[in-house]
Enzyme design. Structure first.
Site, short mmCIF file in Angstrom:
data_model
loop_
_atom_site.label_atom_id
_atom_site.label_comp_id
_atom_site.label_asym_id
_atom_site.label_seq_id
_atom_site.Cartn_x
_atom_site.Cartn_y
_atom_site.Cartn_z
N GLU B 322 0.72 -1.38 0.17
CA GLU B 322 -0.60 -0.17 0.01
C GLU B 322 0.80 1.43 -0.36
OE1 GLU B 322 -2.34 -0.67 3.62
OE2 GLU B 322 -3.44 -1.83 2.89
N CYS B 418 -9.94 0.33 8.53
CA CYS B 418 -9.44 1.98 8.94
C CYS B 418 -10.68 2.99 8.22
CB CYS B 418 -8.79 1.78 8.80
SG CYS B 418 -7.73 1.23 6.81
#
Lengths: 656, 656
Positions: B322, B418
């Site tokens: 990521e 998240c």
């Protein structure tokens, strides 16, 4: 579909073709003088700075000649088999006692390693005795067997030595005892197709029908609708033990085991597996005159050629599963485009060509051969690409994981070393791709200079082919015969060519109405010293992709003859994507021997975005960018990456 | 660099800003009425068809209120903390006894779960007791602690209730006993930065220097040159046990632990980790007037903003890790562009803005806010993007593994959840991003309507801001004060705007010479009912990328004000890549309430490749393609994917 009987053509056997070609003889000699010896070094772990193969050592251990443990991939044996196959082809063209002695020693080891019952696979003999056939999905036993059969046949044809043929016949007979419809047998098939096509070759040389039937069995049983799926049932039997990855078992598309072959219409999954299977299917269709099977082959062929083929003759769009993705998805930079997959595609095309003389099959052979296959090897024959991208930015390969499979320079050897020996066996057997013969018709499929011997109506004669293909337009055939012979000469007109001329003994031959499926048919009673001259125009073609190929929107690829051209950083500087080819300026062909002898390179003009106005801003209002006109140099794609690390690009933006 | 002391500005506190804005009130209400309640449902596993969270259940187990096992990610606690933080911000704007009661119950559970020594983390309490601090690299203990501290501070500020603040003070004190320079302490740091920025907030509210020092310790010790690296030494201590992936330990760049922070010049690794760390660094630099640290922050800022920032305000180029990849590598289709990373970037920008009033910081806040953050949530607040691509072809997401991280439609909840709570806490605290105050200067950073209360020279007064931003050009400020007050009003001129007008009490204000770093400074003794009118022209801008962004070569993105526009399939049909925007035809702005109220959409012209000439051929000679001129509709990027599944594209080819 219209029902008709398949009238199978035959490849003109390799032994009857002697290549002496300006373009190809270099590569064939390279295979003989460098690649095959180098591969022998590799098989014996003597290549410095390269992954060890251990293939010969594994064999010696299996033969009881050395102590030690199995090392390498579960399919490591196949490298020896492919090497042996290339050796066979080389010996068929030219005997070589030293090479033959080495091969005989390997064959002795194979004989010693072969088990009482005929089984032969070093992984299972050395590492997992007692576990044979427990993981067909992942562990390549039949795949290795298939390669051994192919190698054996090539070597037998070259030398007439029976020993290796006997080894694979014993092995095939044993496999026939293990697999089949009989309830006591395993109703399964290998995760990596290969045995299917090999058994058909074994059938052809032995004329033993059981090998054809066994091949048919493996094809028919693949992907049949049963629950649990064969892969899942064998997985359960071995208590869920995984060799490589769970997804290899779960993803039935990966190995084309998701449905019966006759229902398969789209090329899916692992590209090499796919084309090896299609090769077997097409061969079986031809041998058994199975029209339904041929219809399936055509669908699968079209799925590849009309929707999933790179302009370089590569296949396999994604790294995951080394696989096809979906129609018209053809990314240049993240392409998988494995060398082996293009070679398998050539096998498939050749089998299709035996069924039906249609130019598209030979076109694809040529496209794959002159671009991906040749590009898969360095000019010196010492390093190889596994993945053949159509666009490379070295920094991306290093720093963005999406490109981790893409190597911007060729590698010496691989821990999965399938591609180099595949190149060797293909190029060493190139002669057999030149002509197919169906009754009284000779199809000239590839334009490669050489002397070929034919026999029609029991009359033996020679066709001498001479050209400087793919660089020059003129291809000449000379007939050498002791007696007049009547046959059709069918000359392939490549689909990139729309201007041809034919002369026979210097008289213009009227082509009109004599073209069928891309071949010009010349029927004649041929006399000694008859001469045919074929002029294939070689325009420089800016090629476009189908509008559904989103990655190539607004871009062209430059092609001349079968050769696809590319831009390299060494010639054109960095940031190749900043270039827009000026098509109206045209291109100039120049002979360039600076790094490859007699290479035809191109020069043209391009508009290049100037960077001077940009400093630290990442985005700004359009309008202030300055451009400059620069000269660009294009080289044949196959020649790329022979001059160090740098960017490369085929599909390029353009202005008219 | 020039030495000078940092003169830290302060955000105008959230409690002093009441937003009532045509554009934003909808979203703030959505957070209050839908998202936060929905998240509460999610934390309690009551969202149908979504991954269960189990966060509350874990807490109840840790508190001894329920039996069971820990479930979910090792960082599951942080979802509760982020929810609590959002609740705090909402309550700060408007008290709500029901919501407060729920939060108090959660706080009671937290108190009950907190261990004797102050430790609080349900994973280690429930699942791995005795293993605390054994895997800082992978297991997010300090990360969760940091979020809890942030949540506690928000809730305390809103309610004045000390209980949750006491919990995190006890926890922080305990952490301070465990980590630090003392030889008996752990000389380590979390694999996911967050504690650093949280401790600085705790320092600000408690004025307890040890929290500032502990934050500084965590930043200073990160990536220090020692062998073995901290991650490797703790790995060895736990006998090589891996929680997620070996590479998370091996790849020190992933968590910016590859070198000391002061040596870091390039933004690398996991994008969220990076910007959370830079936020802490910038805050610490401001609090301690540390110029060297600020210089590092500026380098890292520039690394992002000049070389690695998407036009949508997204960061993170690749799915693997990521993470950032390298300069100018900004693929639209395989972008990671995580919502949380843009939120972290806003935090970082805000801290930079406190140090130095430079328009670039507020520009980035605005870019991220109006594009990626808003786009990360569906219009109804019930589904969310984790990854925010700039180009989507749904078939590719499904069939090419390179795109597997890209979801073409928003998801209800995530197994790594998240992003939704991060959106909630950001939007619910939006008020604090409007103004910064440095001594006698008020910086207007965002143009959002509302009533804000300031105190300068002990004089309290109100600035009322009114506009229809980002759709209309006029922004009006009204001063409401009981007594004249002298202050500088610094109005941000966004970098996309090159034509502004200012009137004060209807008289034109001469802007020339009053602009500094993108702010117009108006110094004046302000009287009650003084009125400032700011006209920011809103031209439609075809934006280009830096020439080194290879993916955007030959393409433009259309932007108006802070809003980036995109094409969607639902408006423009399939194959958006076939369109070339005709820039000279211009664009027409239309107010469209068909799916989002008062959305400003655009219509323009484009050349579209016609497909009629192509049938089965994948490649053909350029020249025969027909084009047609079509009308295209562009919508704000944030509004995409609210009308079903389809293609989307920002960067589009064009003709002048």
């Amino acid at each position: 579909m219209m029902m008709r009987l398949i009238n199978k053509a035959d490849m003109l056997p390799l032994k009857d073709v002697k290549i002496h070609d300006d373009f190809w003889s270099y590569y064939i000699n390279l295979i003989k003088d460098v690649v095959v010896p180098y591969q022998w070094q590799a098989l014996n772990d003597k290549v410095l700075d390269a992954e060890p193969s251990r293939a010969i050592k594994n064999l010696k251990i299996a033969a009881g000649k050395e102590e030690g443990e199995f090392y390498g991939m579960v399919f490591q044996d196949s490298d020896i088999a492919k090497w042996l196959e290339a050796v066979g082809y080389l010996l068929l063209c030219e005997r070589n006692p030293d090479l033959e002695r080495i091969a005989d020693e390997v064959i002795d080891l194979l004989a010693q390693a072969q088990q009482e019952d005929g089984y032969l696979n070093t992984y299972y003999i050395v590492k997992e005795p007692g576990q044979r056939w427990s993981n067909l999905c992942e562990c390549h036993e039949l795949y290795c067997a298939g390669h051994l059969i192919e190698g054996a046949i090539a070597y037998f044809k070259a030398t007439g030595k029976q020993k290796i043929l006997d080894i694979v016949i014993r092995f095939a007979d044993y496999i026939d005892e293990i697999f089949g419809n009989d309830p006591a047998k395993i109703h399964g098939y290998d995760g990596h197709q290969e045995i299917e096509l090999a058994l058909l070759k074994l059938y052809e040389i032995t004329e033993e029908e059981k090998y054809l039937n066994l091949s048919k069995y493996f094809l028919d049983v693949r992907g049949i609708e049963q629950k649990p799926h064969f892969y899942d049932s064998e997985l359960e039997k071995r208590n869920g033990k995984i060799h490589f990855h769970q997804w290899m078992v779960d993803n039935k598309h990966y190995s084309q085991a998701h449905q019966p072959i006759l229902k398969q219409e789209d090329a899916v999954g692992h590209a090499v597996r796919a084309v090896y299977m299609y090769t077997g299917m097409a061969h079986l269709a031809a041998l058994t005159s199975n029209e339904a099977l041929y219809a399936s082959c055509k669908k699968l062929w079209n799925s590849i050629v009309s929707k999933q083929l790179y302009i370089t003759g590569s296949i396999g769009t994604q790294s995951y599963g080394e696989a096809f993705s979906f129609d018209y998805d053809l990314p240049s930079d993240t392409a998988y485009a494995e060398t082996c997959a293009s070679i398998g595609l050539i096998f498939f095309a050749q089998r299709m060509l035996e069924i039906e003389a249609d130019v598209q099959y030979a076109d694809v052979i040529e496209r794959a051969l002159y671009n991906t296959v040749l590009g898969g090897m360095s000019r010196d024959g010492r390093s190889f690409f596994y993945v053949n991208p159509l666009e490379v930015y070295p920094e991306a390969c290093e720093k963005n994981e999406n490109y981790k499979h893409v190597k911007p320079i060729r590698q010496k050897w691989f821990d999965c070393a399938c591609c180099p020996p595949n190149i060797a066996r293909l190029i060493s057997s190139l002669g057999q791709y030149l002509y197919t013969v169906r009754e009284k018709t000779i199809y000239a499929n590839l334009y490669i200079s050489g002397t070929s011997t034919f026999k029609i109506d029991k009359k033996e004669f020679i066709l001498e082919q001479n050209s400087s293909y793919p660089w020059q337009e003129k291809i000449q055939f000379d007939v050498q015969t002791n007696q007049d012979v009547e046959f059709n000469l069918a000359l392939r007109i490549p689909s990139w060519c729309d201007d041809i001329k034919i002369k026979i003994n210097e008289a213009i031959y009227p082509i009109k109405d004599s073209i069928q499926n891309g071949y010009v048919f010349i029927k004649r009673s041929w006399k000694n010293k008859d001469q045919i001259e074929l002029l294939l125009s070689l325009p420089i073609l800016p090629m476009k992709s189908h509008p559904l190929v989103r990655q190539n929107a607004g871009k062209v690829a430059i092609q001349r003859g079968p050769i696809v051209y590319c831009l390299e950083e060494v010639d054109n500087g960095k940031s190749l994507y900043q270039l827009e080819l000026m098509l109206s300026s045209g291109f100039e062909i120049i002979q360039d021997s600076s790094f490859i002898e007699n290479l035809q390179v191109m020069f043209g003009k391009a508009v290049k975005t100037k960077e001077t106005n940009w400093i630290d801003t990442l985005y700004k209002k359009h309008g202030k960018i300055e451009n400059e006109i620069v000269t660009v140099k294009l080289i044949p794609y196959f020649a790329w990456a022979n001059r160090g690390l740098g960017e490369m690009q085929i599909w390029t933006r353009f202005v008219e």
